[in-house]
Write a protein that holds these residues in place. Sequence first.
Motif, PDB file in Angstrom:
ATOM      1  N   HIS A   1       0.846  -1.194   0.000  1.00 23.69           N
ATOM      2  CA  HIS A   1       0.000   0.000   0.000  1.00 23.69           C
ATOM      3  C   HIS A   1       0.876   1.236   0.000  1.00 23.69           C
ATOM      4  N   GLY A   2       0.284   2.350  -0.277  1.00 25.53           N
ATOM      5  CA  GLY A   2       1.016   3.596  -0.451  1.00 25.53           C
ATOM      6  C   GLY A   2       1.731   4.108   0.777  1.00 25.53           C
ATOM      7  N   ALA A   3       1.341   3.685   1.962  1.00 27.71           N
ATOM      8  CA  ALA A   3       1.983   4.177   3.184  1.00 27.71           C
ATOM      9  C   ALA A   3       3.288   3.445   3.500  1.00 27.71           C
ATOM     10  N   LEU A   4       3.596   2.390   2.754  1.00 29.87           N
ATOM     11  CA  LEU A   4       4.853   1.679   2.973  1.00 29.87           C
ATOM     12  C   LEU A   4       6.019   2.515   2.448  1.00 29.87           C
ATOM     13  N   SER A   5       7.153   2.364   3.087  1.00 30.03           N
ATOM     14  CA  SER A   5       8.370   3.011   2.580  1.00 30.03           C
ATOM     15  C   SER A   5       8.798   2.290   1.301  1.00 30.03           C
ATOM     16  N   LEU A   6       9.695   2.901   0.549  1.00 32.38           N
ATOM     17  CA  LEU A   6      10.197   2.269  -0.673  1.00 32.38           C
ATOM     18  C   LEU A   6      10.801   0.896  -0.361  1.00 32.38           C
ATOM     19  N   ARG A   7      11.561   0.814   0.716  1.00 29.44           N
ATOM     20  CA  ARG A   7      12.170  -0.464   1.121  1.00 29.44           C
ATOM     21  C   ARG A   7      11.096  -1.502   1.454  1.00 29.44           C
ATOM     22  N   GLU A   8      10.054  -1.088   2.169  1.00 28.08           N
ATOM     23  CA  GLU A   8       8.971  -2.015   2.520  1.00 28.08           C
ATOM     24  C   GLU A   8       8.204  -2.471   1.280  1.00 28.08           C
ATOM     25  N   LYS A   9       8.031  -1.555   0.323  1.00 30.52           N
ATOM     26  CA  LYS A   9       7.354  -1.933  -0.921  1.00 30.52           C
ATOM     27  C   LYS A   9       8.166  -2.972  -1.687  1.00 30.52           C
ATOM     28  N   GLU A  10       9.460  -2.751  -1.783  1.00 32.51           N
ATOM     29  CA  GLU A  10      10.324  -3.714  -2.466  1.00 32.51           C
ATOM     30  C   GLU A  10      10.310  -5.066  -1.754  1.00 32.51           C
ATOM     31  N   ALA A  11      10.288  -5.033  -0.433  1.00 34.40           N
ATOM     32  CA  ALA A  11      10.239  -6.279   0.340  1.00 34.40           C
ATOM     33  C   ALA A  11       8.914  -7.010   0.108  1.00 34.40           C
ATOM     34  N   ALA A  12       7.806  -6.264   0.009  1.00 34.67           N
ATOM     35  CA  ALA A  12       6.506  -6.889  -0.242  1.00 34.67           C
ATOM     36  C   ALA A  12       6.485  -7.563  -1.608  1.00 34.67           C
ATOM     37  N   VAL A  13       7.023  -6.888  -2.618  1.00 34.65           N
ATOM     38  CA  VAL A  13       7.081  -7.478  -3.963  1.00 34.65           C
ATOM     39  C   VAL A  13       7.978  -8.711  -3.955  1.00 34.65           C
ATOM     40  N   ALA A  14       9.120  -8.638  -3.273  1.00 34.62           N
ATOM     41  CA  ALA A  14      10.018  -9.795  -3.182  1.00 34.62           C
ATOM     42  C   ALA A  14       9.340 -10.948  -2.444  1.00 34.62           C
ATOM     43  N   GLN A  15       8.621 -10.645  -1.388  1.00 35.53           N
ATOM     44  CA  GLN A  15       7.909 -11.686  -0.639  1.00 35.53           C
ATOM     45  C   GLN A  15       6.875 -12.359  -1.532  1.00 35.53           C
ATOM     46  N   PHE A  16       6.162 -11.574  -2.313  1.00 34.67           N
ATOM     47  CA  PHE A  16       5.175 -12.138  -3.235  1.00 34.67           C
ATOM     48  C   PHE A  16       5.854 -12.994  -4.298  1.00 34.67           C
ATOM     49  N   ARG A  17       6.943 -12.528  -4.827  1.00 37.23           N
ATOM     50  CA  ARG A  17       7.670 -13.260  -5.871  1.00 37.23           C
ATOM     51  C   ARG A  17       8.212 -14.589  -5.340  1.00 37.23           C
ATOM     52  N   ASP A  18       8.762 -14.578  -4.114  1.00 31.96           N
ATOM     53  CA  ASP A  18       9.493 -15.736  -3.608  1.00 31.96           C
ATOM     54  C   ASP A  18       8.702 -16.660  -2.678  1.00 31.96           C
ATOM     55  N   ARG A  19       7.817 -16.100  -1.852  1.00 26.37           N
ATOM     56  CA  ARG A  19       7.214 -16.921  -0.804  1.00 26.37           C
ATOM     57  C   ARG A  19       5.685 -16.846  -0.722  1.00 26.37           C
ATOM     58  N   ALA A  20       5.114 -15.704  -0.971  1.00 31.43           N
ATOM     59  CA  ALA A  20       3.675 -15.526  -0.753  1.00 31.43           C
ATOM     60  C   ALA A  20       2.871 -15.939  -1.983  1.00 31.43           C
ATOM     61  N   ARG A  21       1.728 -16.501  -1.747  1.00 26.13           N
ATOM     62  CA  ARG A  21       0.845 -16.902  -2.841  1.00 26.13           C
ATOM     63  C   ARG A  21      -0.068 -15.760  -3.269  1.00 26.13           C
ATOM     64  N   VAL A  22      -0.333 -14.829  -2.336  1.00 27.06           N
ATOM     65  CA  VAL A  22      -1.259 -13.738  -2.605  1.00 27.06           C
ATOM     66  C   VAL A  22      -0.597 -12.414  -2.250  1.00 27.06           C
ATOM     67  N   LEU A  23      -0.799 -11.428  -3.105  1.00 26.27           N
ATOM     68  CA  LEU A  23      -0.428 -10.049  -2.800  1.00 26.27           C
ATOM     69  C   LEU A  23      -1.726  -9.275  -2.691  1.00 26.27           C
ATOM     70  N   VAL A  24      -1.980  -8.718  -1.530  1.00 24.20           N
ATOM     71  CA  VAL A  24      -3.152  -7.879  -1.323  1.00 24.20           C
ATOM     72  C   VAL A  24      -2.647  -6.451  -1.382  1.00 24.20           C
ATOM     73  N   SER A  25      -3.196  -5.684  -2.310  1.00 24.94           N
ATOM     74  CA  SER A  25      -2.655  -4.363  -2.584  1.00 24.94           C
ATOM     75  C   SER A  25      -3.741  -3.325  -2.755  1.00 24.94           C
ATOM     76  N   THR A  26      -3.421  -2.107  -2.357  1.00 28.05           N
ATOM     77  CA  THR A  26      -4.258  -0.988  -2.761  1.00 28.05           C
ATOM     78  C   THR A  26      -3.872  -0.660  -4.195  1.00 28.05           C
TER      79      THR A  26
END
Length: 171
Positions: free
Chosen positions: A136-161
């Motif tokens: 979501h938009g309130a995440l820092s750039l680092r947190e956003k990159e980590a969320a995308v990496a988590q989705f790519r590598d480990r998570a089955r679902v990305l819930v996003s605004t």
Amino acid sequence: REVTNVLFDLSGPERELYDNVTRLVRRLVQGHRETRRGAIKLTLLTLQKEIGSSTFAAVPTLAKLLARESPGQARSELAALVHAARAVEANAKFEGIRKVLDSSRDKFVVFTQFRATLEFLARSLRTLGVKAAVFHGALSLREKEAAVAQFRDRARVLVSTEAGGEGRNLQ
């Protein structure tokens, strides 16, 4: 990549709450025609969008309106709506998402407009044992990159605004 819009039928309590909030919004918007009341109109229009997203998204705005309202019919109606919103137990959108997930082994991106809905969906998915990343938009750039990496590598679902759909390659 396959884009799919899934339609949901609201549960009885969700439908009743949606209809009651819609009636309240219409009545209050019509009652506040003067221009200096523009802020209340914006709040009411936001409330209408929130109740379309989830009861969780609408509760804070309903509570805010309740706190501002003077004693009377509108206050009583708002108090009843807050109580009804907090009492809704089933969420048709989550149940629909669960069914879609159960029917496939693919990864999914779920977009929602409001953070409260995002947080509810992510928490509910995790309760089911589904690995879910949030963006979501309130995440820092680092947190956003980590969320995308988590989705790519480990998570089955990305819930996003909607912030997750802007300039990102989620494939």
